[in-house]
Design a protein around this motif. Structure first.
Motif, short mmCIF file in Angstrom:
data_model
loop_
_atom_site.label_atom_id
_atom_site.label_comp_id
_atom_site.label_asym_id
_atom_site.label_seq_id
_atom_site.Cartn_x
_atom_site.Cartn_y
_atom_site.Cartn_z
N ILE A 10 -82.76 48.12 46.77
CA ILE A 10 -82.07 48.71 45.61
C ILE A 10 -80.94 49.60 46.10
N ALA A 11 -81.22 50.41 47.11
CA ALA A 11 -80.21 51.32 47.63
C ALA A 11 -79.00 50.54 48.14
N ASP A 12 -79.22 49.35 48.70
CA ASP A 12 -78.13 48.55 49.22
C ASP A 12 -77.41 47.76 48.13
N SER A 13 -78.08 47.50 47.01
CA SER A 13 -77.49 46.62 46.00
C SER A 13 -77.11 47.36 44.71
N MET A 14 -77.18 48.66 44.71
CA MET A 14 -76.82 49.46 43.54
C MET A 14 -76.08 50.70 43.99
N ILE A 15 -75.10 51.08 43.20
CA ILE A 15 -74.40 52.33 43.46
C ILE A 15 -74.03 52.95 42.12
N ILE A 16 -74.19 54.25 42.03
CA ILE A 16 -73.78 55.00 40.85
C ILE A 16 -72.39 55.55 41.12
N VAL A 17 -71.49 55.39 40.15
CA VAL A 17 -70.15 55.94 40.29
C VAL A 17 -69.91 56.98 39.20
N SER A 18 -69.12 57.97 39.56
CA SER A 18 -68.77 59.00 38.58
C SER A 18 -67.45 59.65 38.99
N PRO A 19 -66.49 59.70 38.07
CA PRO A 19 -65.27 60.46 38.35
C PRO A 19 -65.57 61.94 38.11
N THR A 20 -65.05 62.81 38.96
CA THR A 20 -65.34 64.23 38.80
C THR A 20 -64.08 65.07 38.91
N PHE A 21 -64.07 66.13 38.13
CA PHE A 21 -63.11 67.22 38.25
C PHE A 21 -63.79 68.46 37.71
N TYR A 22 -63.99 69.42 38.57
CA TYR A 22 -64.56 70.70 38.17
C TYR A 22 -63.58 71.79 38.62
N ASP A 27 -68.39 76.76 37.37
CA ASP A 27 -68.40 75.96 36.15
C ASP A 27 -69.79 75.37 35.92
N THR A 28 -70.31 75.48 34.71
CA THR A 28 -71.66 74.97 34.40
C THR A 28 -71.77 73.49 34.70
N LEU A 48 -71.35 57.54 44.39
CA LEU A 48 -69.96 57.59 44.82
C LEU A 48 -69.16 58.37 43.80
N LEU A 49 -68.55 59.46 44.24
CA LEU A 49 -67.70 60.26 43.37
C LEU A 49 -66.25 60.06 43.77
N VAL A 50 -65.38 59.92 42.77
CA VAL A 50 -63.94 60.00 43.01
C VAL A 50 -63.55 61.31 42.36
N ASP A 51 -63.14 62.26 43.21
CA ASP A 51 -63.04 63.65 42.81
C ASP A 51 -61.60 64.18 42.85
N ALA A 52 -61.26 64.96 41.83
CA ALA A 52 -59.95 65.61 41.76
C ALA A 52 -60.09 67.13 41.70
N SER A 53 -61.21 67.64 42.14
CA SER A 53 -61.49 69.08 42.08
C SER A 53 -60.74 69.83 43.18
N PRO A 54 -60.65 71.16 43.04
CA PRO A 54 -60.07 71.99 44.11
C PRO A 54 -60.88 71.83 45.41
N VAL A 57 -64.63 73.05 45.72
CA VAL A 57 -65.57 72.24 44.93
C VAL A 57 -65.78 70.90 45.62
N HIS A 58 -64.68 70.28 46.07
CA HIS A 58 -64.76 69.00 46.77
C HIS A 58 -65.67 69.13 48.00
N ALA A 59 -65.52 70.21 48.74
CA ALA A 59 -66.36 70.44 49.92
C ALA A 59 -67.83 70.61 49.55
N ALA A 60 -68.11 71.30 48.46
CA ALA A 60 -69.50 71.49 48.01
C ALA A 60 -70.12 70.16 47.60
N LEU A 61 -69.35 69.33 46.91
CA LEU A 61 -69.87 68.01 46.52
C LEU A 61 -70.15 67.18 47.77
N THR A 62 -69.24 67.19 48.71
CA THR A 62 -69.41 66.43 49.96
C THR A 62 -70.62 66.92 50.74
#
Length: 178
Positions: A10-22, A27-28, A48-54, A57-62
């Motif tokens: 499942i881990a190899d055949s599924m991925i969750i994607v989410s665009p982020t900007f905080y 921020d809550t 997998l996040l595609v992030d546009a945060s400062p 925040v980007h470093a904390a997500l990573t």
């Protein structure tokens, strides 16, 4: 119905994607997003996040251990989502499943494997849209949002029924595509 897929597969055949900007770590929504990242990392679920945060925040997500890419596409959420899906396609086998969700819905992270399994169990299906439990929806959202989305779902269902579309939760922001 096909047999359940082992967790490693499942881990190899599924991925969750989410665009982020905080806008900030305070921020809550960011705090919930970080919780979701930790939940995914702890469960071995690829996120997998595609992030546009400062940068902070980007470093904390990573630092949570999930895949985080800096958004390169011009635009906002839609551009980031298209970029995330494109990146996910590069990481998945041809029969893989891409799950989309708003990252702040922390509890959905652990359910996405079941959503992917449901999609795989229905070979004719290309998209799975989970429906929210109405009682939980009513008690956990602001009353205005509940009524607004409830009305929108009824209206869109009425329009879609005329062309043979099934009833779905049009306002639910969680999807799986295989």
């Amino acid at each position: 119905m096909s047999a359940p897929i082992a967790p490693a597969a499942i881990a190899d055949s599924m991925i969750i994607v989410s665009p982020t900007f905080y806008p900030s770590l305070d921020d809550t929504r960011c705090e919930l997003g970080l919780q979701a990242c930790k939940c995914a990392a702890d469960a071995g679920i690829r996120l997998l996040l595609v992030d546009a945060s400062p940068p902070d925040v980007h470093a904390a997500l990573t630092a949570t251990g999930v895949l985080v890419r800096k958004q390169t596409a011009k635009g906002r959420k839609g551009a980031a989502l298209r970029e995330a899906i494109g990146a996910a396609l590069e990481l998945l086998p041809p029969d893989g499943v891409i799950c989309y969700q708003e990252l702040e819905k922390v509890g959905m992270i652990s359910l996405q494997s079941s959503v992917a399994d449901a999609l795989r169990a229905s070979p004719a299906a290309d998209v799975c849209v989970p429906r929210r439990d109405d009682g939980l929806f009513r008690t956990s959202y602001p009353v205005e949002q509940y009524h607004s989305e409830h009305f929108a779902n009824a209206y869109l269902d009425a329009l879609a029924k005329a062309v043979g579309f099934p009833s779905i939760d049009w306002c639910e922001r969680t999807r799986a595509e295989g």
